[in-house]
Design an enzyme around this catalytic site. Structure first.
Site, mmCIF file in Angstrom:
data_model
loop_
_atom_site.group_PDB
_atom_site.id
_atom_site.type_symbol
_atom_site.label_atom_id
_atom_site.label_comp_id
_atom_site.label_asym_id
_atom_site.label_seq_id
_atom_site.Cartn_x
_atom_site.Cartn_y
_atom_site.Cartn_z
ATOM 1 N N ASN A 151 0.793 -1.014 -0.403
ATOM 2 C CA ASN A 151 0.308 -0.410 0.398
ATOM 3 C C ASN A 151 0.982 1.631 -0.296
ATOM 4 O O ASN A 151 1.962 1.976 1.312
ATOM 5 C CB ASN A 151 -0.988 -0.434 1.076
ATOM 6 N N HIS A 175 -11.806 4.052 0.567
ATOM 7 C CA HIS A 175 -12.611 2.943 1.931
ATOM 8 C C HIS A 175 -12.807 1.424 0.832
ATOM 9 O O HIS A 175 -13.425 1.331 1.752
ATOM 10 C CB HIS A 175 -12.750 3.483 2.548
ATOM 11 N N ARG A 189 -2.503 -1.641 -3.546
ATOM 12 C CA ARG A 189 -3.665 -0.983 -3.093
ATOM 13 C C ARG A 189 -3.813 0.308 -4.020
ATOM 14 O O ARG A 189 -3.103 0.570 -4.357
ATOM 15 C CB ARG A 189 -4.043 -0.511 -1.812
ATOM 16 N N GLU A 226 -7.690 -4.492 5.466
ATOM 17 C CA GLU A 226 -7.392 -4.304 4.185
ATOM 18 C C GLU A 226 -6.657 -5.381 3.440
ATOM 19 O O GLU A 226 -6.943 -6.036 2.047
ATOM 20 C CB GLU A 226 -8.171 -2.946 3.585
ATOM 21 N N ARG A 252 -8.731 16.571 7.319
ATOM 22 C CA ARG A 252 -10.181 17.444 6.456
ATOM 23 C C ARG A 252 -11.134 17.385 7.016
ATOM 24 O O ARG A 252 -11.983 17.087 7.886
ATOM 25 C CB ARG A 252 -10.213 15.825 5.668
#
Ligand code: ADP
Length: 395
Positions: free
Chosen positions: A9, A179, A90, A383, A240
């Site tokens: 990733n 996601h 990923r 993940e 964010r």
């Protein structure tokens, strides 16, 4: 026989990797490369439960990947002899091109690079991750798993922004969602924990990490999600803002003279919990709230208020909700967020069991009362395992 998958990733600000056996669901080694491009970079590598570290300059992602591979050899596991059968990568943005896990070819790389317009911080380092791994393991299948993929089933009504159609189409402005690997994995785990067929279970998944997103999943199929064209929309996150009136950005452009790079920096790095309270780490925020810090308390309240709003919206989208599942760093660990975002929803059939919620565990578990019509769960996301299982299908 080779039975391991290396999951890479290569993200915007860090590189995570894991070597695992997808069938036994066992991790062999894992690591995290951080502070890339800073004066002092850092790698933490784990093999057989033993931690090793690297401290020193890591000028860019390519150097970080090479150093990570060296950590394997330095700690006694030469990757070439480890029995790797495939590499899973990923990839953040698959646009309207890639939905399912995809075998990476030169054409696929070119397309991922083209999609970098939509994810300028993410797709380029993803591609570096692929190139470095391909140079090292040219004969193994490399498989891309896309963060946007799970959400391609959303309806036109759910993905369309109400702006001039021509402009939207020309520039690919629509909701994609991110996601996805986590939302898919968690919604599948929910069906397992409830011991019901996936097709019968409607779930709201709340992925609350540094980035945060909510999704509505009907019978294993995504119907709504809170992130949009980019991972900025929706819930309050570490740095964010999530939802904000687009007019506020026009106002800042006019009144404060902020240009696009300045707005980008404001929205990606100086907003969310950090913008409100000075820090993006949820553990620190909780300590500050306990110490009576008012900015931290407001940040906490804005965070839970937004979560509750999304839960309400997705109850309406789904009609019948069998489960609400919390996952990722904050969702799995912060019992107070789970309790505070769902408190008062008892009339809607959502009732958390305080003792079960406070219990710490690394297992997927139900934290609602036996009488709660909608079950509330904590489901640790994974993940890497989901990507490894997807890559294994190409072996
Ligand atoms: P990402 O993968 O997006 O970087 P994670 O899923 O690792 O994020 O989540 C990171 C967040 O989880 C941080 O805000 C961190 O403070 C929070 N977190 C981790 N452990 C705990 C804990 N025990 N209690 C509260 N928050 C936690």
């Amino acid at each position: 026989m080779s039975k391991l998958v290396l999951v890479v990733n290569s993200g915007s600000s860090s590189i995570k990797y894991q070597l695992l056996d997808p069938n036994a669901e066992a991790v062999v080694a894992s690591g995290l490369v951080e502070q890339i491009g800073e004066v002092e970079g850092h790698i933490e590598h784990k093999y057989r439960g033993v931690k090793s570290e690297f401290q020193g300059p890591i000028p860019d992602h390519e150097a970080g990947l090479h150093l990570a591979y060296r950590m394997f050899a330095d700690t006694g596991l030469a990757l070439e002899d480890a029995g790797i059968a495939a590499i899973g990568h990923r990839i953040v943005h698959g646009g309207e091109v890639f939905y399912d896990p995809t075998l990476i070819t030169p054409e696929v790389i070119a397309e991922i690079e083209r999609l970098a317009d939509l994810a300028p911080l993410h797709n380029p380092p993803n591609v570096i991750g692929i190139r470095v791994a391909q140079a090292r393991f040219p004969d193994l299948p490399h498989v891309g798993v896309f963060d946007t993929g799970f959400f391609h089933t959303m309806s036109k009504a759910a993905v369309t922004y109400a702006i001039d159609t021509e402009v939207a189409e020309k520039y690919g402005v629509r909701r994609y969602g991110f996601h996805g690997t986590s939302h898919q994995y968690v919604s599948e785990q929910v069906a397992k924990v409830l011991d019901r067929p996936l097709a019968d279970v409607n779930t709201i998944v709340l992925h609350l990490g540094n980035g945060a997103s909510a999704s509505a999943v009907r019978g294993g199929v995504a119907v709504e999600t809170s992130m949009g064209l980019t991972p900025l929309e929706g819930l309050v996150m570490g740095t964010r803002p999530g939802d904000i009136d687009p007019g506020a950005l026009l106002h800042l452009g006019r009144a404060a003279g902020m240009d696009v790079p300045q707005l980008d920096e404001l929205l990606n790095q100086r907003s969310g919990l950090k913008g409100l309270s000075g820090g993006n780490d949820f553990r620190e925020l909780t300590l500050k709230v306990a110490a009576g810090d008012e900015r931290a308390k407001l940040a906490y309240d804005v965070y839970t208020h937004r979560l509750r709003k999304y839960v309400g919206a997705y109850l309406a989208v789904l009609g019948r909700v069998d489960a609400i599942a919390f996952t990722a760093g904050v969702g799995e660990n912060a019992a107070s967020i789970r309790a505070d975002s769902l408190s008062g929803l008892e009339p809607l059939g959502i009732e958390i069991d305080i003792a079960a919620n406070d219990q710490r565990s690394s297992e997927a578990r139900i934290i609602s009362t036996p009488g709660s019509r909608t079950k509330v769960l904590v489901v640790p996301t994974n993940e890497e395992l989901a990507i490894a299982k997807a890559a294994w299908k190409f072996v």
